[in-house]
Design a protein around this motif. Structure first.
Motif, PDB file in Angstrom:
ATOM      1  N   LYS A 238     -14.409   3.392 -87.562  1.00 43.87           N
ATOM      2  CA  LYS A 238     -13.658   3.649 -86.337  1.00 43.87           C
ATOM      3  C   LYS A 238     -13.337   2.361 -85.605  1.00 43.87           C
ATOM      4  O   LYS A 238     -12.268   2.189 -85.052  1.00 43.87           O
ATOM      5  CB  LYS A 238     -14.420   4.587 -85.426  1.00 43.87           C
ATOM      6  CG  LYS A 238     -14.433   6.020 -85.894  1.00 43.87           C
ATOM      7  CD  LYS A 238     -15.150   6.909 -84.918  1.00 43.87           C
ATOM      8  CE  LYS A 238     -15.154   8.352 -85.412  1.00 43.87           C
ATOM      9  NZ  LYS A 238     -15.876   9.229 -84.472  1.00 43.87           N
ATOM     10  N   THR A 239     -14.278   1.423 -85.565  1.00 44.98           N
ATOM     11  CA  THR A 239     -14.032   0.184 -84.843  1.00 44.98           C
ATOM     12  C   THR A 239     -13.078  -0.708 -85.580  1.00 44.98           C
ATOM     13  O   THR A 239     -12.349  -1.501 -84.979  1.00 44.98           O
ATOM     14  CB  THR A 239     -15.368  -0.575 -84.581  1.00 44.98           C
ATOM     15  OG1 THR A 239     -16.009  -0.825 -85.806  1.00 44.98           O
ATOM     16  CG2 THR A 239     -16.254   0.188 -83.654  1.00 44.98           C
TER      17      THR A 239
ATOM     18  N   LYS B  75     -24.593   6.751 -93.134  1.00 46.44           N
ATOM     19  CA  LYS B  75     -23.296   7.426 -93.016  1.00 46.44           C
ATOM     20  C   LYS B  75     -22.739   7.260 -91.602  1.00 46.44           C
ATOM     21  O   LYS B  75     -21.542   6.952 -91.419  1.00 46.44           O
ATOM     22  CB  LYS B  75     -23.454   8.906 -93.357  1.00 46.44           C
ATOM     23  CG  LYS B  75     -22.170   9.677 -93.369  1.00 46.44           C
ATOM     24  CD  LYS B  75     -22.414  11.117 -93.772  1.00 46.44           C
ATOM     25  CE  LYS B  75     -21.118  11.896 -93.686  1.00 46.44           C
ATOM     26  NZ  LYS B  75     -21.308  13.317 -93.980  1.00 46.44           N
ATOM     27  N   LYS B  76     -23.606   7.410 -90.599  1.00 42.37           N
ATOM     28  CA  LYS B  76     -23.150   7.223 -89.210  1.00 42.37           C
ATOM     29  C   LYS B  76     -22.708   5.796 -88.974  1.00 42.37           C
ATOM     30  O   LYS B  76     -21.699   5.543 -88.301  1.00 42.37           O
ATOM     31  CB  LYS B  76     -24.269   7.589 -88.237  1.00 42.37           C
ATOM     32  CG  LYS B  76     -24.486   9.065 -88.077  1.00 42.37           C
ATOM     33  CD  LYS B  76     -25.554   9.353 -87.038  1.00 42.37           C
ATOM     34  CE  LYS B  76     -25.786  10.841 -86.908  1.00 42.37           C
ATOM     35  NZ  LYS B  76     -26.812  11.161 -85.901  1.00 42.37           N
ATOM     36  N   ILE B  77     -23.461   4.846 -89.529  1.00 43.98           N
ATOM     37  CA  ILE B  77     -23.085   3.426 -89.369  1.00 43.98           C
ATOM     38  C   ILE B  77     -21.728   3.166 -89.997  1.00 43.98           C
ATOM     39  O   ILE B  77     -20.871   2.497 -89.403  1.00 43.98           O
ATOM     40  CB  ILE B  77     -24.169   2.502 -89.974  1.00 43.98           C
ATOM     41  CG1 ILE B  77     -25.436   2.547 -89.129  1.00 43.98           C
ATOM     42  CG2 ILE B  77     -23.668   1.073 -90.121  1.00 43.98           C
ATOM     43  CD1 ILE B  77     -26.619   1.839 -89.752  1.00 43.98           C
ATOM     44  N   SER B  78     -21.525   3.717 -91.210  1.00 42.65           N
ATOM     45  CA  SER B  78     -20.227   3.483 -91.859  1.00 42.65           C
ATOM     46  C   SER B  78     -19.101   4.163 -91.086  1.00 42.65           C
ATOM     47  O   SER B  78     -17.973   3.637 -91.002  1.00 42.65           O
ATOM     48  CB  SER B  78     -20.264   3.960 -93.307  1.00 42.65           C
ATOM     49  OG  SER B  78     -20.426   5.365 -93.367  1.00 42.65           O
TER      50      SER B  78
END
Length: 110
Positions: free
Chosen positions: A106-107, A98-101
């Motif tokens: 954001k990027t 979830k953090k990776i997604s």
């Protein structure tokens, strides 16, 4: 020479008696059954020797059953522990994905 022959005769007679005694296939039937002399009652053979052998066999069976139960309980606890850790790791994997997604989202918009 006569003493040697007498000693040899008594030795062979004792060996014959021992051989005859050891021929019994029953536990508690005499000396040497069950891996050793087993004490005076088992050496004597007869009913008391058989009862004592039966008690020893029962003790061994109970001890084996207790050890197997303890091993099974220990393995069940190990399985439960590992399943708990697997669930914790799966939850951690989901959090990291979830953090990776979120980071990728954001990027991409920047």
């Amino acid at each position: 020479m006569a003493l040697r022959l007498y000693g040899l005769k008594s030795l062979t007679r004792n060996v014959q008696l021992i051989g005859c005694r050891m021929m019994s296939n029953d536990l508690g039937g005499g000396a040497g059954k069950g891996g050793g002399t087993g004490g005076s009652i088992r050496e004597a053979g007869g009913t008391f020797g058989k009862i004592e052998a039966a008690r020893e066999e029962e003790f061994i069976r109970r001890l084996n059953a207790q050890q197997l139960k303890a091993l099974k309980d220990h393995l069940d606890q190990e399985v439960d522990h590992h399943e708990k850790i697997i669930k914790e790791h799966q939850a951690a994997i989901q959090r990291h994905k979830k953090k990776i997604s979120e980071i990728e989202g954001k990027t991409d918009t920047d």
